[in-house]
Motif scaffolding. Structure first.
Motif, PDB file in Angstrom:
ATOM      1  N   VAL A 186     -66.374 -29.271   1.803  1.00  0.00           N
ATOM      2  CA  VAL A 186     -65.658 -30.092   2.784  1.00  0.00           C
ATOM      3  C   VAL A 186     -66.453 -30.145   4.087  1.00  0.00           C
ATOM      4  O   VAL A 186     -66.758 -29.106   4.668  1.00  0.00           O
ATOM      5  N   GLU A 200     -65.861 -31.706  10.029  1.00  0.00           N
ATOM      6  CA  GLU A 200     -64.905 -32.614  10.692  1.00  0.00           C
ATOM      7  C   GLU A 200     -63.648 -32.778   9.838  1.00  0.00           C
ATOM      8  O   GLU A 200     -62.542 -32.843  10.359  1.00  0.00           O
ATOM      9  N   ARG A 201     -63.845 -32.833   8.541  1.00  0.00           N
ATOM     10  CA  ARG A 201     -62.713 -32.979   7.617  1.00  0.00           C
ATOM     11  C   ARG A 201     -61.878 -31.696   7.570  1.00  0.00           C
ATOM     12  O   ARG A 201     -60.664 -31.753   7.442  1.00  0.00           O
ATOM     13  N   GLU A 250     -59.610 -31.882  10.407  1.00  0.00           N
ATOM     14  CA  GLU A 250     -58.528 -32.839  10.156  1.00  0.00           C
ATOM     15  C   GLU A 250     -57.456 -32.255   9.244  1.00  0.00           C
ATOM     16  O   GLU A 250     -56.278 -32.553   9.399  1.00  0.00           O
ATOM     17  N   LEU A 251     -57.879 -31.440   8.287  1.00  0.00           N
ATOM     18  CA  LEU A 251     -56.960 -30.902   7.284  1.00  0.00           C
ATOM     19  C   LEU A 251     -56.447 -29.498   7.617  1.00  0.00           C
ATOM     20  O   LEU A 251     -55.724 -28.899   6.822  1.00  0.00           O
ATOM     21  N   HIS A 255     -58.971 -32.468   0.343  1.00  0.00           N
ATOM     22  CA  HIS A 255     -60.196 -33.243   0.535  1.00  0.00           C
ATOM     23  C   HIS A 255     -60.628 -33.918  -0.770  1.00  0.00           C
ATOM     24  O   HIS A 255     -60.966 -35.107  -0.782  1.00  0.00           O
ATOM     25  N   GLN A 286     -61.079 -38.273  -2.320  1.00  0.00           N
ATOM     26  CA  GLN A 286     -62.417 -38.785  -2.606  1.00  0.00           C
ATOM     27  C   GLN A 286     -62.472 -39.798  -3.739  1.00  0.00           C
ATOM     28  O   GLN A 286     -63.480 -40.481  -3.909  1.00  0.00           O
TER      29      GLN A 286
END
Length: 166
Positions: A23, A26-27, A30-31, A87, A91
């Motif tokens: 991951v 930045e993700r 976010e999560l 994540h 995708q």
């Protein structure tokens, strides 16, 4: 007993490494809230209910630190793993990889329970591995439904449509 007290920290470390490898940072940010609520908080709730309230499970020497009988590192491992799960779901636009991800995480949890049981770190009372899989699948479906409702799985919108529909 193999790795007495170290299984929880090892699972946590493996989940953390997997998250950092799979991951983007930045993700992860976010999560993070999903990881905290759908991971850490839910882990404490599930383990508390299943072990301390209903008595279906009993962890023994699985972790270095226990809070109210709950293995801390093992519960904390849900944080990075739910971030990876969330994540990965975002995708793919095809149903097959989404189903594989949805099944892989409960299978992993069931395998982990099997290993803990084989090492005398987890005991069942009126419970079994198929129920572990079903419970984990239900938890992951709820997390997936939340992510979908929150607009975090826009890639899945329209999966039920045929190519001719607009």
């Amino acid at each position: 007993m193999v790795l007495a007290g170290l299984a929880g920290p090892i699972v946590f470390l493996a989940g953390l490494i997997l998250m950092l490898l799979v991951v983007p940072w930045e993700r992860v940010k976010e999560l993070a809230l999903v990881g905290l609520v759908g991971g850490l908080a839910l882990a404490f709730l599930v383990i508390y209910l299943m072990q301390n309230y209903f008595g279906f499970w009993a962890f023994r020497r699985v972790d270095l630190i226990n809070v109210g009988g709950i293995p801390l590192f093992l519960a904390a491992s849900w944080f990075p793993l739910i971030i990876v799960f969330s994540h990965l779901l975002a995708q793919y636009k095809n149903i097959m990889p989404v189903l594989l991800i949805l099944l892989a995480f409960p299978l992993g949890a069931t395998l982990l329970h099997l290993l803990f049981r084989a090492n005398g770190m987890l005991f069942y009372r009126h419970w079994n591995l198929p129920l572990t899989f079903i419970l984990s699948l239900g938890i992951h479906l709820v997390i997936m439904a939340y992510l979908y409702a929150a607009g975090m799985l826009d890639n899945l919108r329209g999966l039920n449509r045929t190519p001719n529909e607009t």
